[in-house]
Scaffold this active site. Structure first.
Site, PDB file in Angstrom:
ATOM      1  N   CYS A 274      22.911  -7.109  24.428  1.00 33.55           N
ATOM      2  CA  CYS A 274      23.336  -8.101  25.020  1.00 33.55           C
ATOM      3  C   CYS A 274      23.500  -9.368  23.867  1.00 33.55           C
ATOM      4  CB  CYS A 274      22.346  -8.559  25.993  1.00 33.55           C
ATOM      5  SG  CYS A 274      20.838  -9.293  25.376  1.00 33.55           S
TER       6      CYS A 274
ATOM      7  N   CYS B 142      20.217 -10.240  21.982  1.00 35.16           N
ATOM      8  CA  CYS B 142      19.946  -9.079  21.205  1.00 35.16           C
ATOM      9  C   CYS B 142      20.785  -9.199  19.841  1.00 35.16           C
ATOM     10  CB  CYS B 142      19.715  -7.790  21.629  1.00 35.16           C
ATOM     11  SG  CYS B 142      18.403  -7.715  22.867  1.00 35.16           S
TER      12      CYS B 142
ATOM     13  N   HIS C 158      13.466  -7.162  25.667  1.00 35.08           N
ATOM     14  CA  HIS C 158      14.673  -5.910  25.634  1.00 35.08           C
ATOM     15  C   HIS C 158      13.976  -5.065  24.567  1.00 35.08           C
ATOM     16  CE1 HIS C 158      17.989  -8.387  27.401  1.00 35.08           C
ATOM     17  NE2 HIS C 158      16.964  -8.572  28.114  1.00 35.08           N
TER      18      HIS C 158
ATOM     19  N   GLU D  89      15.725  -3.902  21.994  1.00 36.15           N
ATOM     20  CA  GLU D  89      16.088  -4.173  20.588  1.00 36.15           C
ATOM     21  C   GLU D  89      15.094  -5.206  19.960  1.00 36.15           C
ATOM     22  OE1 GLU D  89      19.747  -3.981  22.912  1.00 36.15           O
ATOM     23  OE2 GLU D  89      17.933  -4.194  23.423  1.00 36.15           O
TER      24      GLU D  89
END
Length: 149
Positions: A83, A86, A53, A55
């Site tokens: 999410c 993260c 992801h 992040e």
């Protein structure tokens, strides 16, 4: 333009880069002392990595830049609410502040479904600011998913 808007614009630019590569357009930057130390867009498809992801990738770059897995003076800017994975990484890295654009009503780990980043039961709480350039962040995602239907 505020500093938060300035750095969110860079996250939006990165999100668009990811979209060009066939990824869901989410971008993130990590900022320490007014300088970007980590930047990324979503890349789980191109990297065949479910943890890739924006992040996570931006945090990895910032930690490598700092030479430390903890980033206590950092702010992470992300176009979409992180999410749970993260949000947990933000807590583990001791990130000071999170600024995100749009909420993720299906998987949001910071406000929409869970409140991981600033939970009182964890040993670190991230300051959370939401809604910076939210309309632009949400519109980028809306157009992306509309084009695939």
């Amino acid at each position: 333009m505020t500093p938060d808007e300035h750095f969110m614009r860079e996250a939006l630019r990165l999100a668009s880069e990811g979209e060009v590569r066939g990824e869901v357009p989410v971008g993130a930057v990590v900022v320490v002392a007014g300088e970007i130390t980590g930047r990324a867009w979503n890349a789980p498809i191109t990297r065949s990595d479910p943890t890739a992801h924006a992040e996570i990738l931006a945090l990895r770059e910032a930690a490598a830049t700092a030479g430390n897995y903890r980033l206590p003076d950092a702010t992470l800017y992300c176009t979409l609410e992180p999410c749970v994975m993260c949000a947990g990484a933000l807590v583990a890295a001791r990130v000071a502040r999170l600024v995100f654009g749009g909420r993720d009503l299906r998987f949001g780990g910071v406000r929409s479904k869970f409140q991981v980043a600033d939970s009182e039961v964890l040993n670190h709480r991230v300051e959370v600011v939401e809604g910076v350039l939210a309309a632009e962040c949400v519109e980028l995602l809306r157009q992306f998913f509309e084009s695939r239907r």
